[in-house]
Enzyme design. Structure first.
Site, short mmCIF file in Angstrom:
data_model
loop_
_atom_site.label_atom_id
_atom_site.label_comp_id
_atom_site.label_asym_id
_atom_site.label_seq_id
_atom_site.Cartn_x
_atom_site.Cartn_y
_atom_site.Cartn_z
N TRP A 230 31.43 48.84 24.57
CA TRP A 230 31.84 48.74 25.97
C TRP A 230 30.70 48.17 26.82
CZ3 TRP A 230 29.84 50.98 30.44
CH2 TRP A 230 30.62 50.80 31.60
N GLY A 249 37.98 49.84 25.39
CA GLY A 249 37.89 51.27 25.63
C GLY A 249 37.71 51.63 27.09
N ASP A 250 37.55 50.61 27.95
CA ASP A 250 37.31 50.87 29.36
C ASP A 250 38.47 51.64 29.99
OD1 ASP A 250 35.63 49.99 31.88
OD2 ASP A 250 37.75 49.74 32.38
N VAL A 251 38.17 52.78 30.58
CA VAL A 251 39.20 53.64 31.14
C VAL A 251 39.94 52.94 32.27
CG1 VAL A 251 39.68 55.87 32.20
CG2 VAL A 251 37.81 55.62 30.59
N LEU A 253 40.35 49.72 32.74
CA LEU A 253 41.20 48.68 32.16
C LEU A 253 42.48 49.30 31.60
CD1 LEU A 253 41.81 45.86 31.05
CD2 LEU A 253 40.33 46.39 29.10
#
Length: 301
Positions: A230, A249-251, A253
DNA sequence: ATCCAGGGGTCAC
DNA sequence: GTGACCCATGGA
């Protein structure tokens, strides 16, 4: 006061960029007022302050402190161009957006929004380490503490304009000091390690630019403890404007994709791949516009 | 009080 | 290579 003009490209909105920089957060590295921003940066060893505003076909850059020599002014203009990604023709991205039923509205609602960068790789990595796994409000609080304790600042027109600390300074800070600022033990370790690597010249933007491929750049970064997939993609997107970078894995996004019902759940990797495949070459722009959409939701609530 | 946040390392399998 | 677990702390 020295004034510099920067031509604005098509499909660029300074207000849209300004609004994003200001969002709902307290970023200590620039000061925003309606229609203009103020900031200080270090160029060739000298701290320089400037303000930037929109005027007809140009951005007007006013030097408010230092930067007398021409080389610095050229570097400053280049800095602004990179910061707002002004030299990129983003029409292909808009064509892709407009083809998409769900996301097409962004071409209108966020018209002229640009991938806003972080010129300094060290700053980008520190910022993403700070932002790992904590909410953004707190992340900005931590960044402010770090900057106010260890960074330079210029006082201009009653504003205190802060500059991100240099690795040579941060490398000598103790974990205990950072713990006192409410950094977790891990974040403190990661930050000190990255600071040491930059201060020693083991890693730099130049090292990344010499890589033969994007994969090699990712590998170079993720080899560093505290920098995962990330963080590496975030930094490559913000600092090198590598448009194929996707911060997996970006929350934020994932939430944006859920909001638009483009994925079933946060583990729907197939859905994510399918979407990004349609935006080949513009993945980072898609991510950035999706992040932008999160602020809309937040603002409207 | 409870869950989540612009993750990453570690360790078992 | 995958998945469970831990880290730490503030926001909502």
């Amino acid at each position: 006061m020295k004034k510099l003009l920067i031509a604005k490209p098509a499909l660029f909105s300074f207000d849209e960029c300004l609004w994003f920089l200001n969002r709902n957060y307290d970023d200590c590295l620039h000061h925003i007022e309606p229609g203009s921003l103020s900031k200080a940066i270090c160029i060739n060893g000298e701290n320089i302050a400037f303000s930037l505003r929109d005027q007809d076909q140009h951005l007007v850059l006013d030097l408010t402190h230092g930067g007398e020599d021409v080389a610095q002014q050229e570097a400053l203009v280049q800095y602004i161009i990179e910061w707002f990604d002004l030299e990129r023709d983003i029409t292909p991205f808009y064509q892709l957006l407009q083809k998409n039923k769900t996301l097409g509205y962004m071409a209108n609602d966020f018209a002229g929004f640009r991938l806003i960068g972080i010129h300094d790789l060290y700053e980008a990595l520190c910022w993403s380490i700070i932002g790992q796994q904590i909410n953004l409000t707190f992340a900005y609080t931590l960044k402010r503490r770090l900057v106010e304790h260890y960074g330079d600042h210029l006082s201009v027109n009653g504003l205190s304009l802060h500059i991100f600390p240099r690795p040579e300074v941060l490398q000598h800070v103790s974990i205990a000091e950072l713990r006192a600022l409410q950094f977790s033990e891990r974040k403190a370790e990661y930050l000190l390690l990255v600071s040491q690597l930059f201060a020693a010249g083991t890693i730099s933007k130049q090292h990344l630019l010499q890589c033969a491929s994007y994969e090699e750049q990712v590998a170079l970064l993720t080899a560093i403890r505290g920098i995962g997939i990330w963080t590496a993609n975030y930094a490559l997107m913000k600092t090198l404007k590598q448009l194929q970078a996707i911060p997996y894995g970006d929350v934020g996004l994932l939430n944006a994709l859920l909001n638009h019902e483009l994925i079933k759940d946060k583990k729907d990797n197939a859905g994510i791949d399918k979407l990004f495949k349609r935006f080949k070459g513009w993945e980072s722009y898609l991510v950035f516009y999706l992040w932008r959409s999160l602020s809309v939701v937040k603002r409207d609530l």
